[in-house]
Design an enzyme around this catalytic site. Structure first.
Site, PDB file in Angstrom:
ATOM      1  N   THR A   1      37.685  47.797  14.354  1.00 40.47           N
ATOM      2  CA  THR A   1      38.690  47.531  13.319  1.00 40.47           C
ATOM      3  C   THR A   1      39.689  46.425  13.702  1.00 40.47           C
ATOM      4  OG1 THR A   1      38.529  49.872  12.758  1.00 40.47           O
ATOM      5  CG2 THR A   1      40.388  48.655  11.827  1.00 40.47           C
TER       6      THR A   1
ATOM      7  N   GLY B   1      44.735  53.511  18.633  1.00 40.72           N
ATOM      8  CA  GLY B   1      45.746  53.093  17.645  1.00 40.72           C
ATOM      9  C   GLY B   1      45.366  51.846  16.881  1.00 40.72           C
ATOM     10  N   MET B   2      44.080  51.569  16.818  1.00 41.84           N
ATOM     11  CA  MET B   2      43.561  50.374  16.127  1.00 41.84           C
ATOM     12  C   MET B   2      44.259  49.092  16.565  1.00 41.84           C
ATOM     13  SD  MET B   2      42.709  51.748  12.309  1.00 41.84           S
ATOM     14  CE  MET B   2      44.296  52.513  11.996  1.00 41.84           C
TER      15      MET B   2
ATOM     16  N   CYS C   1      41.863  56.644  10.448  1.00 43.91           N
ATOM     17  CA  CYS C   1      42.094  56.736  11.896  1.00 43.91           C
ATOM     18  C   CYS C   1      43.189  57.766  12.182  1.00 43.91           C
ATOM     19  CB  CYS C   1      42.511  55.394  12.474  1.00 43.91           C
ATOM     20  SG  CYS C   1      42.944  55.519  14.222  1.00 43.91           S
TER      21      CYS C   1
ATOM     22  N   ILE D   1      31.646  60.612   9.410  1.00 43.52           N
ATOM     23  CA  ILE D   1      33.073  60.861   9.486  1.00 43.52           C
ATOM     24  C   ILE D   1      33.722  60.063  10.628  1.00 43.52           C
ATOM     25  CG2 ILE D   1      33.058  63.187   8.515  1.00 43.52           C
ATOM     26  CD1 ILE D   1      33.018  64.334  11.345  1.00 43.52           C
TER      27      ILE D   1
ATOM     28  N   GLY E   1      28.554  62.668  16.226  1.00 38.91           N
ATOM     29  CA  GLY E   1      27.852  63.547  17.153  1.00 38.91           C
ATOM     30  C   GLY E   1      26.380  63.254  17.381  1.00 38.91           C
TER      31      GLY E   1
ATOM     32  N   THR F   1      30.014  57.648  20.239  1.00 36.51           N
ATOM     33  CA  THR F   1      30.054  58.229  21.584  1.00 36.51           C
ATOM     34  C   THR F   1      28.650  58.238  22.194  1.00 36.51           C
ATOM     35  OG1 THR F   1      31.800  59.664  20.711  1.00 36.51           O
ATOM     36  CG2 THR F   1      30.913  60.216  22.883  1.00 36.51           C
TER      37      THR F   1
HETATM   38  C1  LIG Z   1      35.860  54.372  21.708  1.00 29.66           C
HETATM   39  C2  LIG Z   1      35.968  54.604  20.239  1.00 29.66           C
HETATM   40  C3  LIG Z   1      36.780  53.789  19.457  1.00 29.66           C
HETATM   41  C4  LIG Z   1      36.871  53.981  18.079  1.00 29.66           C
HETATM   42  N1  LIG Z   1      37.597  53.113  17.312  1.00 29.66           N
HETATM   43  C5  LIG Z   1      37.488  53.165  15.945  1.00 29.66           C
HETATM   44  C6  LIG Z   1      38.034  52.136  15.125  1.00 29.66           C
HETATM   45  O1  LIG Z   1      38.622  51.168  15.610  1.00 29.66           O
HETATM   46  N2  LIG Z   1      37.886  52.252  13.785  1.00 29.66           N
HETATM   47  C7  LIG Z   1      37.204  53.298  13.192  1.00 29.66           C
HETATM   48  O2  LIG Z   1      37.064  53.332  11.959  1.00 29.66           O
HETATM   49  N3  LIG Z   1      36.683  54.281  13.951  1.00 29.66           N
HETATM   50  C8  LIG Z   1      36.792  54.226  15.307  1.00 29.66           C
HETATM   51  N4  LIG Z   1      36.186  55.190  16.076  1.00 29.66           N
HETATM   52  C9  LIG Z   1      35.503  56.329  15.403  1.00 29.66           C
HETATM   53  C10 LIG Z   1      33.995  56.081  15.225  1.00 29.66           C
HETATM   54  O3  LIG Z   1      33.736  55.006  14.364  1.00 29.66           O
HETATM   55  C11 LIG Z   1      33.275  57.331  14.695  1.00 29.66           C
HETATM   56  O4  LIG Z   1      33.693  57.574  13.374  1.00 29.66           O
HETATM   57  C12 LIG Z   1      33.548  58.582  15.507  1.00 29.66           C
HETATM   58  O5  LIG Z   1      33.582  58.277  16.879  1.00 29.66           O
HETATM   59  C13 LIG Z   1      32.470  59.641  15.272  1.00 29.66           C
HETATM   60  O6  LIG Z   1      31.230  59.215  15.739  1.00 29.66           O
HETATM   61  P1  LIG Z   1      30.608  59.701  17.155  1.00 29.66           P
HETATM   62  O7  LIG Z   1      30.715  61.185  17.214  1.00 29.66           O
HETATM   63  O8  LIG Z   1      29.203  59.185  17.114  1.00 29.66           O
HETATM   64  O9  LIG Z   1      31.421  59.027  18.221  1.00 29.66           O
HETATM   65  C14 LIG Z   1      36.122  55.027  17.470  1.00 29.66           C
HETATM   66  C15 LIG Z   1      35.315  55.860  18.266  1.00 29.66           C
HETATM   67  C16 LIG Z   1      35.223  55.649  19.622  1.00 29.66           C
HETATM   68  C17 LIG Z   1      34.316  56.532  20.434  1.00 29.66           C
END
Ligand SMILES: Cc1cc2nc3c(=O)[nH]c(=O)nc-3n(C[C@H](O)[C@H](O)[C@H](O)COP(=O)(O)O)c2cc1C
Length: 367
Positions: free
Chosen positions: A77, A131-132, A199, A263, A326, A348
């Site tokens: 972002t 914190g974006m 976020c 999500i 997940g 992740t």
């Molecule tokens: C290291 C990290 C940074 C993230 N930064 C953002 C971000 O900048 N903007 C956003 O929309 N989501 C952000 N997310 C959320 C992910 O896009 C995603 O929605 C969330 O991690 C769930 O997916 P996962 O379980 O596969 O990690 C971030 C996730 C991680 C792990």
């Protein structure tokens, strides 16, 4: 397994150093051969498996994950002005249990940190709290163009944007700021835009916009007016009220959004084993949880979104849904596809298991 983002370093250090990765890259031509052709937001892609906004900090990270065979690559972002990152540390493993996110009735549940070494990939959940942060626009606009050049045939670059709320500012002004960031990202080479409305790591309101039909409407209209035919998605968090899911899908579709991604991380209070706040700083007791512990919630939300789309008689081409949350292995991608996701993203999972796309594609060919 070591993640490609070094959790012992700051965000700035990771940004400068680029991803950490050891090992052989797959032969993409051989890997993609034999996969069924897929259409996504008007393009033909090798697959609709990708990385959501977050783990791909800049063009160096996008390049690595493109080389690893992820086809739907989202640039972390960005904003219309430079914005600092929350203090280090930004990532800590946490312990979750089935249904944890439904607890707390009004208050947020409390999770406890655990050590990374104790945690197997299949049960790895983390809190992340950045914190974006955003580089200044002149830096990220050039870098998005670099990221685009590095993509392979059949891959798509999505750029995630957020508006920056001003004290006393109106929703219309915030929507205009989202739209400006989106227009710059499009100019720089983004083939689709994702507006982050969810976020949980900010205290200024941008994190809960996805719960407001009016915010969804205003931001979608502002994006549509700026972007014309370039597709845009809205990024949602977990919603537990079925009627609100239906309403948000209807308003988004009517206001010109091309689809939704869900999500985002789920907010929780995070403490260490001594019960101290795990991440330092004001407003950081609550931070976002992702990884294995949110898969159940991600699948539930995706099936609610598919249900809402069906009620409106919209096809996937008319309203596209990306399932996120997940996915830790290639096999788990199918859990979302079976429920009707048009695209699937792993954050992740892809950080700790960079061979996830290779594994998924090999499984997809077996059928
Ligand atoms: C290291 C990290 C940074 C993230 N930064 C953002 C971000 O900048 N903007 C956003 O929309 N989501 C952000 N997310 C959320 C992910 O896009 C995603 O929605 C969330 O991690 C769930 O997916 P996962 O379980 O596969 O990690 C971030 C996730 C991680 C792990």
């Amino acid at each position: 397994m070591k993640p490609t983002y070094n959790t012992t370093l700051s965000y700035d250090e990771n940004y400068r150093a680029g991803p950490e990765f050891e090992g052989a890259l797959p032969d993409l031509v051989a890997l993609n051969k034999g996969l069924p052709e897929v259409k996504f937001l008007g393009r033909t892609l090798n697959s609709t498996l990708g990385v959501p906004a977050g783990p791909l900090l800049n063009s160096a990270y996008i390049q690595l994950y493109a080389d690893l065979g992820f086809d739907l690559l989202t640039y972390k972002t960005v904003r219309t002005k430079a914005y600092p990152c929350h203090p280090f540390p930004n990532v800590r493993p946490v312990e979750t249990w089935p249904g944890w996110y439904l607890m707390g009735s009004g208050d947020k549940p409390t999770l406890i940190t655990r050590s990374e070494e104790q945690t197997a990939l299949a049960e790895l959940s983390i809190t992340n709290s950045f914190g974006m942060p955003s580089q200044p626009p002149e830096i990220w606009r050039d870098d998005v163009s670099r990221a685009k050049v590095g993509l392979h045939p059949g891959q798509m670059l999505v750029v995630s944007v957020v508006g920056t709320a001003q004290p006393g500012g109106s929703l219309e002004e915030l929507a205009a700021d989202y739209a400006l960031a989106a227009a710059w990202a499009k100019e720089a080479g983004a083939e689709a835009i994702e507006a982050n409305l969810s976020c949980p790591n900010v205290c200024s309101g941008e994190g809960s916009l996805f719960q407001s039909p009016e915010a969804v409407r205003l931001i979608s209209i502002a994006l549509k007016n700026r972007l014309g035919s370039t597709p845009f998605l809205l990024k949602l968090g977990f919603l537990n009220q079925l009627a609100l899911v239906d309403e948000i899908v209807r308003v988004a579709a009517e206001s010109g959004a091309s689809g939704l991604a869900a999500i985002n991380t789920i907010p929780a209070k995070v403490r260490d084993v001594q019960q101290h706040q795990a991440l330092p700083g004001e407003g950081r007791l609550v931070s976002g949880i992702c990884g294995a512990g949110i898969k159940e919630a991600g699948l539930e939300m995706l099936s609610r979104l598919v249900g809402a789309r069906n009620k409106l008689l919209l096809t996937p081409a008319e309203f596209t849904l990306i399932g996120v949350g997940g996915v830790m292995t290639g096999l788990e991608v199918f859990d979302y596809l079976k429920l009707g996701a048009d695209g699937v993203q792993s954050g992740t999972g892809a950080m700790w298991n960079p061979w996830l796309a290779r594994d998924f594609k090999e499984l997809a060919k077996i059928g």
